[in-house]
Design a protein around this motif. Structure first.
Motif, PDB file in Angstrom:
ATOM      1  N   LEU A 306       0.828  -1.215   0.000  1.00 18.31           N
ATOM      2  CA  LEU A 306       0.000   0.000   0.000  1.00 18.31           C
ATOM      3  C   LEU A 306       0.859   1.261   0.000  1.00 18.31           C
ATOM      4  O   LEU A 306       0.445   2.309  -0.483  1.00 18.31           O
ATOM      5  CB  LEU A 306      -0.956  -0.001   1.202  1.00 18.31           C
ATOM      6  N   ALA A 403      -5.617  -4.239   5.485  1.00 20.71           N
ATOM      7  CA  ALA A 403      -4.632  -3.954   4.434  1.00 20.71           C
ATOM      8  C   ALA A 403      -4.721  -5.003   3.325  1.00 20.71           C
ATOM      9  O   ALA A 403      -4.594  -4.688   2.135  1.00 20.71           O
ATOM     10  CB  ALA A 403      -3.227  -3.912   5.030  1.00 20.71           C
ATOM     11  N   CYS A 407      -5.753  -4.284  -0.617  1.00 20.22           N
ATOM     12  CA  CYS A 407      -4.921  -4.714  -1.759  1.00 20.22           C
ATOM     13  C   CYS A 407      -5.687  -5.573  -2.760  1.00 20.22           C
ATOM     14  O   CYS A 407      -5.562  -5.381  -3.964  1.00 20.22           O
ATOM     15  CB  CYS A 407      -3.720  -5.521  -1.264  1.00 20.22           C
ATOM     16  N   PRO A 416      -5.564   1.116  -4.892  1.00 25.42           N
ATOM     17  CA  PRO A 416      -4.305   0.925  -4.168  1.00 25.42           C
ATOM     18  C   PRO A 416      -3.109   1.140  -5.101  1.00 25.42           C
ATOM     19  O   PRO A 416      -3.288   1.246  -6.316  1.00 25.42           O
ATOM     20  CB  PRO A 416      -4.385  -0.544  -3.707  1.00 25.42           C
ATOM     21  N   ALA A 420      -0.349  -3.648  -6.028  1.00 24.58           N
ATOM     22  CA  ALA A 420      -1.397  -4.537  -5.504  1.00 24.58           C
ATOM     23  C   ALA A 420      -1.934  -5.483  -6.574  1.00 24.58           C
ATOM     24  O   ALA A 420      -2.286  -6.629  -6.295  1.00 24.58           O
ATOM     25  CB  ALA A 420      -2.527  -3.716  -4.890  1.00 24.58           C
ATOM     26  N   VAL A 480      -2.450   4.607   4.337  1.00 27.61           N
ATOM     27  CA  VAL A 480      -2.084   3.499   5.207  1.00 27.61           C
ATOM     28  C   VAL A 480      -1.304   3.975   6.439  1.00 27.61           C
ATOM     29  O   VAL A 480      -1.426   3.410   7.527  1.00 27.61           O
ATOM     30  CB  VAL A 480      -1.322   2.419   4.388  1.00 27.61           C
TER      31      VAL A 480
END
Ligand code: CS2
Length: 492
Positions: A306, A403, A407, A416, A420, A480
């Motif tokens: 991220l 997270a 993704c 993202p 990802a 993030v």
């Protein structure tokens, strides 16, 4: 042109351990980089220490990417050891035959049934156990499992091949050990359960079931060595070091660990003389490995992706990642299990730091982040439930889950980092269907948590789902780093 690697061109003094004799005693499923840098190396060293007919008959699952060059090189390959102080190369010569299971599954079944083989080892990854994520049992509705269960069919799944191989082997009654070398909690017990579920569902006769219960052992084992994918630079480095061309070298860190239960029904190589540990405290070793290393690895990988960090060392170099991971180890993981006798947690964590920091390894965050729908099941639910049942929220486990979702199943409107998209995720399509039409991030997360991707016990924990939704909202809205800062503040 440089000479190719082969039996007659192994540079003097570079052989790791001993060459295997022509007779094979081990069938191995999953001829990838991990096995070639781990079990195969221990086997070469065990034969150097104590001999034995432990040549390996190795099968790749479906591609000949490794098999074709190995065959062209008399089944030899080299290990490129990546230490912070520099690189070193050595040659492994223990595979006496190699093939591709998907091209000739009947050969795999026959090899497992052959009494000359006393160990069937496997590195088929978490996905290869074909289990239902919600129940942990053999996924009878998995199309390949269902096809393998049809009487008279040639099996395609690893579990089907093992079960059918053992079914045939029952005729000779020759004892054998099936040794899982994958990152699953109680991997031997799980393998036994899934293989027996297969045999029951296939309706085999009682003699087969009693052979499997009395003469086939499934030792639990903890495996550890960080082994990235091979790149052109690795191959070039090997050529510089060895002076021969190897078309399938394996890069690996120098750290290596293997802890096993000493339960080998048909005997085993002297792996203890090669540095492996035989122990009765397997569960504790597995907890250390699967939670502190693998669980943290997933968190580093998804936070790293991220943040646009392509490798574990670059992600680990970000302050907010370190803080989240070290906090997760201390608060979310360490309290959840009793470590093995004499375990030094601080020493283990500083060793992890050195391993993750090593820039030579170049371990891609997208590689560690792959197959999350299957890997996270080993790394999150049990540890999370430990806390939730005591009224605490495991914030970093929620962050890892959020997270991962950001993704591989990003909520509408959130893009993202392009990294990802490079994460291989077998459940991507199913995840997309599950969240289709979700209007809020909370709804998006709730659908995933209750959509059969996690065990029901975790899906029932509304506080966990709510925390994942909060963190996913922060990731998508503020980034993030902000989500990680929220976690740090919440657990202070
Ligand atoms: C990693 C593991 O890809 C992953 O999920 O966490 O492959 C890890 O590198 C090994 O288990 C280390 O032994």
């Amino acid at each position: 042109m440089t000479q190719g690697l082969g039996r007659s061109s192994v540079p003097a003094g570079t052989l790791i351990g001993a060459s295997a004799p022509d007779r094979t005693g081990i069938v191995h499923l999953g001829l990838g980089n991990f096995h070639r840098a781990h079990g195969a190396v221990y086997t070469a060293q065990a034969m150097a220490a104590a001999g034995g007919d432990w040549g390996i008959r190795g099968f790749a699952h479906s591609s000949d990417r490794v098999v074709a060059p190995m065959r062209a090189q008399d089944n030899l390959y080299s290990i490129l050891q990546l230490t912070e102080g520099g690189t070193k190369a050595g040659v492994v010569d223990v595979h006496r035959d190699t093939g591709v299971a998907a091209h000739d599954p009947a050969a795999v079944v026959a090899a497992i049934a052959d009494p000359a083989h006393r160990i069937v080892s496997l590195t088929v990854s978490e996905v290869g156990y074909t289990r239902d994520p919600a129940t942990g049992r053999l996924a009878l509705d998995h199309p390949e499992v269902a096809a393998d269960l049809v009487a008279g069919s040639t099996p395609r799944t690893a579990m089907g091949m093992i079960a059918r191989g053992l079914e045939l082997r029952a005729a000779s009654g020759a004892p054998v050990a099936v040794l899982s070398c994958d990152n699953l909690q109680s991997n031997g017990d799980v393998t036994r359960a899934v293989v027996e579920e297969f045999l029951n569902a296939a309706g085999v006769n009682d003699d087969v079931l009693s052979f499997v219960s009395s003469s086939v052992s499934f030792p639990n084992a903890m495996v550890d060595r960080i082994v990235p994918k091979t790149t052109a630079e690795h191959s070039q480095r090997v050529e510089d070091l060895l002076g021969v061309t190897d078309r399938c070298p394996v890069p690996a860190e120098d750290f290596s660990m293997w802890v096993l239960e000493d339960d080998f029904a048909g005997g085993r190589p002297a792996w203890d003389l090669a540095g492996a540990t035989f122990s009765t405290e397997l569960e504790a070793y597995e907890m250390v490995k699967l939670r502190l290393l693998n669980g943290s690895h997933s968190l580093i990988a998804y936070l790293g992706v991220l943040a646009g960090a392509p490798t574990i060392d670059t992600a680990w170099g970000l302050d907010f990642v370190r803080e989240a991971v070290l906090g997760g180890i201390a608060e979310d993981y360490l309290p959840t299990f009793t470590p093995p006798t004499g375990f030094d947690a601080d020493g283990y964590v500083s060793e992890l730091d050195a391993r993750w920091r090593n820039p030579l390894i170049g371990h891609a965050t997208t590689q560690v982040g792959s197959d999350g729908s299957v890997k996270l099941l080993q790394r999150i639910p049990d540890a999370a439930l430990f806390h939730l049942r005591r009224g605490r929220i495991p914030h970093r486990l929620a962050l890892c889950t959020a997270a991962w979702i950001a993704c591989v199943a990003p909520p509408a409107g959130f893009d993202p980092d392009p990294l990802a998209e490079r994460i291989a995720e077998p459940a991507r399509e199913r995840l997309a269907e599950t969240v289709d039409g979700a209007v809020t991030v909370s709804d998006h997360v709730r659908r995933i948590m209750t959509g059969g991707f996690f065990p029901a016990a975790l899906a029932d924990q509304d506080v966990f789902t709510a925390r994942v939704a909060e963190l996913l909202t922060l990731i998508t809205r503020d980034g993030v780093r902000t989500a990680a800062a929220d976690v740090a503040a919440a657990s202070r």
